[in-house]
Write a protein that holds these residues in place. Structure first.
Motif, PDB file in Angstrom:
ATOM      1  N   PHE A   1     -21.107  29.067 -39.566  1.00  0.00           N
ATOM      2  CA  PHE A   1     -20.802  28.318 -39.354  1.00  0.00           C
ATOM      3  C   PHE A   1     -19.145  27.870 -40.153  1.00  0.00           C
ATOM      4  O   PHE A   1     -19.622  28.172 -41.508  1.00  0.00           O
TER       5      PHE A   1
ATOM      6  N   PRO B   1     -22.116  18.519 -29.260  1.00  0.00           N
ATOM      7  CA  PRO B   1     -23.475  16.990 -28.979  1.00  0.00           C
ATOM      8  C   PRO B   1     -24.662  18.222 -30.251  1.00  0.00           C
ATOM      9  O   PRO B   1     -25.709  17.750 -30.530  1.00  0.00           O
ATOM     10  N   ASN B   2     -24.474  19.536 -30.991  1.00  0.00           N
ATOM     11  CA  ASN B   2     -25.351  19.818 -31.894  1.00  0.00           C
ATOM     12  C   ASN B   2     -24.716  20.062 -33.076  1.00  0.00           C
ATOM     13  O   ASN B   2     -25.423  20.384 -34.307  1.00  0.00           O
ATOM     14  N   ILE B   3     -24.200  18.925 -33.462  1.00  0.00           N
ATOM     15  CA  ILE B   3     -22.766  18.988 -34.776  1.00  0.00           C
ATOM     16  C   ILE B   3     -23.846  18.695 -36.027  1.00  0.00           C
ATOM     17  O   ILE B   3     -24.042  19.198 -37.254  1.00  0.00           O
TER      18      ILE B   3
ATOM     19  N   ASN C   1     -26.554  21.889 -36.962  1.00  0.00           N
ATOM     20  CA  ASN C   1     -25.345  22.828 -37.621  1.00  0.00           C
ATOM     21  C   ASN C   1     -24.516  22.447 -39.101  1.00  0.00           C
ATOM     22  O   ASN C   1     -24.960  23.517 -39.505  1.00  0.00           O
TER      23      ASN C   1
ATOM     24  N   GLY D   1     -16.710  23.300 -32.319  1.00  0.00           N
ATOM     25  CA  GLY D   1     -17.041  23.887 -31.059  1.00  0.00           C
ATOM     26  C   GLY D   1     -18.620  24.045 -30.208  1.00  0.00           C
ATOM     27  O   GLY D   1     -18.396  23.860 -29.169  1.00  0.00           O
ATOM     28  N   ASP D   2     -19.106  22.333 -31.113  1.00  0.00           N
ATOM     29  CA  ASP D   2     -20.514  23.120 -30.285  1.00  0.00           C
ATOM     30  C   ASP D   2     -20.430  21.122 -30.612  1.00  0.00           C
ATOM     31  O   ASP D   2     -21.362  21.176 -31.560  1.00  0.00           O
TER      32      ASP D   2
ATOM     33  N   TYR E   1     -18.516  13.707 -35.931  1.00  0.00           N
ATOM     34  CA  TYR E   1     -17.790  14.553 -35.242  1.00  0.00           C
ATOM     35  C   TYR E   1     -16.258  13.828 -35.393  1.00  0.00           C
ATOM     36  O   TYR E   1     -15.416  15.131 -35.940  1.00  0.00           O
TER      37      TYR E   1
ATOM     38  N   LYS F   1     -15.927  26.389 -36.268  1.00  0.00           N
ATOM     39  CA  LYS F   1     -16.666  26.159 -35.314  1.00  0.00           C
ATOM     40  C   LYS F   1     -17.508  24.668 -35.858  1.00  0.00           C
ATOM     41  O   LYS F   1     -17.985  25.281 -34.350  1.00  0.00           O
ATOM     42  N   LEU F   2     -17.614  24.283 -35.864  1.00  0.00           N
ATOM     43  CA  LEU F   2     -18.739  23.149 -36.183  1.00  0.00           C
ATOM     44  C   LEU F   2     -18.149  22.488 -35.183  1.00  0.00           C
ATOM     45  O   LEU F   2     -18.795  21.837 -33.742  1.00  0.00           O
TER      46      LEU F   2
END
Length: 733
Positions: free
Chosen positions: A93, A103-105, A108, A100-101, A143, A97-98
């Motif tokens: 990551f 829901p799972n930030i 991650n 880009g996801d 986020y 890139k964080l």
């Protein structure tokens, strides 16, 4: 970096922080913003070599490489050999890139942090940042904050900001967030203008440090967020860009330690020189309990320059057993001069720093300098012979105390009290040897436009310059222009004293015990209240029967003793204790009563009364016995130009007979001159004479203000009376 750009970035980060409002109060913003700023900087520093690091990790782990060897290899790839620190990240990551996801930030981001090199992971553990990540995620802020840090308007990359510039930026953020959180962070944050004053005074006589390539070590045993280390380094670098400087420190507060480590990491300083743990003991971070053991984070190091702002008036009870054990080892440990009262450990920190002195120039070394902030307690607390007094004595008689500066009150975020800067060194210039300078800076301040906690006053650049000049000029009775009542007045702000001027002798003046004795009913009745008489009916035996038997026997003995005393000639007033003892012994022998020494003393206490016409009571050797109620102490200055032997170890092998004789004669001269003309039977108990040291700075700068003329006071009273009469007329009309 232009000043404007610098402030723009600070303002941008501050605007991001305002998006935390709701889940966080402003004083709590730093818990998120400081770690996030560090993360984003490191993310951008490592971005160019990210793929190479991941490939190298895959290749080396396949070969079975682990531990320090793997860390060193990954650091070389990540940094190209251009950084001092072991810095890398093995997560796939990045901040971009964080996003880009979404829901799972949270998961991650935690995974991303755990993939850093060990020392960097330790920083975020001390921040306890995973808790903040969970809190941000639960409140739908995570986020948003990560996205803001990825904004194109906000560039923390090395191509935009050098390590040094990023260090300045981070320190500015620390200052702003700590000022916002002054109630919480005040213990670990010293106002920058106070640090500047300490630093500039520290280097007044230091020409060598500004020579190209000169190596200097700087140490702070209570490093906090690293402000003193940073300002000292910045000052030297500004005047000598080629200086070779190493920073060292120790800090027990996890968040402050993490901030200080982050600052060093950002500037590519050696973070291994910053030790986590209490300078007087270790705090177990995992259990959050105090698990103290003796712990000097740099036990074998000596430092050229040392700064500290130790906690004011904080007890050292948790470390008590360890400190006292070390003190018992004398000067082979850090606390050989003594220990202060349990409720203020400030002087322990100063002793610790003195133990880090380089050898003095006269001993072939570089010498060292210390600048430390204290409250008023270390100046004068503690009687002659106490721990505090002995510590002051040790410092002053070794000619280490250089200067004490009294600062204005309301200068610190978490306290409004007056504070004092001590400069301590074993490398005084020739003209300062044997002397101590006191500087009164209590009137050198300006009011802040907006107070911050207890901080309402601050030093201006002009104030700092003038105080540094006063220190450098080293003049007795030097005057300053002080603003007062809208005008300017001259005030003495600098005084010079000999070292021995701060010492004094505390001698005990005794007067003889004179008593009369009488076996009168009233005095015999007093015997019943004496402990030794009451103990006659007590028993140490275990069985109830034995205790009862002892009680009965004791009552019989008590009554027999009272009868014997009543049988003495009650009208006779004995002015001699010797005569009374003869009469008492005869009465006891006649009644066949034997008594021990405590009971005999109890009889003397009950039947005796002080009487100036009585004979002097003497001991078995014929010496007069002192009367505790007439005992007095006298304080007198040390004999001129004389240093007296310390009773605490450092000169225990010296031949002190001449000095002791000098002290004795000095005390006897005082007795003859000041005491005996008034009480002719007094004497000095020389075995109780003690040497004390105190620094009564306020007394030396006291300015007498005469009372207002009586006419003015009378006029004010009449005006008040007139106002009261007018009010009464209005009420009654």
């Amino acid at each position: 970096m232009a000043s404007g750009n610098h402030q723009d970035i600070v303002g941008f980060i501050w605007n991001i922080a305002n998006k935390l409002r709701g889940p966080y109060r402003p004083p709590q913003y730093r818990h998120v913003m400081l770690p996030m700023t560090i993360l984003r900087r490191l993310d951008l520093v490592l971005e160019p070599t990210k793929e190479q690091v991941l490939e190298e990790q895959k290749k080396l782990t396949a070969k079975g490489m682990i531990g320090p060897a793997l860390e060193a290899a990954l650091s070389r790839v990540a940094n190209g050999g251009n950084r001092k620190q072991a810095l890398y990240n093995t997560s796939p990551f990045t901040f971009q890139k964080l996003l880009g996801d979404a829901p799972n930030i949270a998961d991650n981001l935690i995974s991303y942090i755990r993939a850093f090199s060990p020392r960097v992971r330790d920083i975020f553990e001390k921040f306890e940042f995973e808790k903040e990540i969970e809190k941000l995620d639960d409140n739908n802020r995570l986020y948003l904050i990560v996205r803001e840090f990825c904004s194109t308007e906000f560039d923390l990359s090395p191509s935009r900001l050098s390590n040094l510039q990023m260090g300045y930026l981070f320190e500015e953020l620390v200052r702003k967030f700590n000022e916002q959180a002054n109630e919480e962070a005040g213990d670990h944050f010293t106002p920058r203008e106070v640090i500047r004053l300490m630093v500039e005074m520290m280097f007044v006589y230091e020409d060598e440090v500004f020579k190209a390539g000169k190596y200097s070590s700087i140490y702070d045993p209570t490093a906090g967020t690293g402000g003193m280390l940073s300002v000292a380094e910045e000052y030297i670098k500004r005047n000598n860009p080629d200086a070779n400087i190493e920073l060292y420190g120790q800090e027990y507060n996890p968040e402050s330690y993490a901030i200080c480590c982050s600052d060093l990491l950002i500037k590519d300083e050696e973070i291994g020189n910053l030790v986590y743990g209490d300078t007087l003991g270790i705090k177990d971070a995992k259990s959050r309990s105090y698990n103290f053991v003796p712990h000097d984070g740099h036990p074998d190091k000596r430092f050229h320059f040392m700064f500290s702002n130790p906690p004011f008036g904080v007890e050292w009870k948790p470390e008590k057993s360890y400190v006292e054990d070390e003190a018992a080892n004398g000067f082979s440990g850090r606390f050989g001069a003594g220990v202060p009262r349990i409720n203020d450990g400030s002087l322990l920190f100063l002793q610790h720093m003195i133990s880090k002195f380089h050898r003095s120039p006269s001993e072939g070394g570089d010498g060292s300098r210390i600048a430390i902030v204290f409250n008023g307690s270390p100046l004068f607390t503690g009687d002659a012979g106490s721990g505090e007094s002995n510590i002051r004595r040790w410092i002053i008689e070794n000619d280490w105390l250089d200067t004490v500066v009294a600062l204005p009150d309301q200068m610190f975020y978490n306290t409004g009290i007056f504070t004092y800067i001590w400069l301590v060194t074993n490398k005084k210039p020739g003209n300062r040897k044997g002397y101590v300078q006191l500087i009164d800076a209590t009137r050198h301040y300006r009011k802040m436009k907006k107070s911050m906690g207890n901080k309402r006053n601050e030093l201006s650049d002009e104030h700092i310059s003038e105080l540094v000049r006063l220190y450098g000029d080293f003049r007795h009775n030097a005057e300053c222009d002080i603003q007062s009542n809208g005008g300017t007045e001259k005030r003495i702000c600098s005084k010079i004293f000999r070292n021995c001027d701060f010492g004094y002798l505390k001698m005990t003046v005794e007067r003889p015990l004179r008593l009369n004795f009488q076996a009168s009913p009233e005095r015999i009745e007093r015997l019943k209240n004496e402990t030794a008489f009451h103990n006659l009916i007590l028993s140490k035996k275990k069985s109830v029967e034995a205790q009862q038997e002892d009680f009965r026997n004791g009552k019989v003995l008590q009554q027999a003793l009272l009868d014997a005393l009543h049988g003495m000639q009650s009208e006779t007033l004995h002015l001699s204790r010797t005569d009374f003892v003869k009469a008492l012994d005869a009465a006891l022998k006649s009644a066949e009563i034997k008594i021990d020494a405590p009971l005999k003393k109890a009889i003397f206490n009950a039947l005796g009364e002080r009487d100036e016409t009585g004979e002097i009571c003497r001991d078995s050797k014929g010496n007069p016995e002192p009367d505790p109620e007439l005992r007095d102490t006298e304080l007198l200055p040390l004999p001129d130009d004389t240093f007296l032997p310390l009773p605490i170890g450092y000169d225990k092998d010296a031949d002190n007979s001449k000095l002791l004789k000098l002290v004795r004669n000095h005390c006897e001269e005082y007795l003859q001159r000041e005491v005996l003309p008034h009480v002719s039977d007094a004497w000095i108990e020389h075995s109780k004479t003690k040497v004390g040291y105190e620094i009564p700075l306020n007394r030396h700068f006291y300015v007498y203000k005469p009372p207002r003329p009586l006419e003015e006071i009378e006029a004010d009273i009449k005006a008040i009376e007139a106002d009261i009469l007018n009010l009464l007329r209005e009420v009654t009309s």
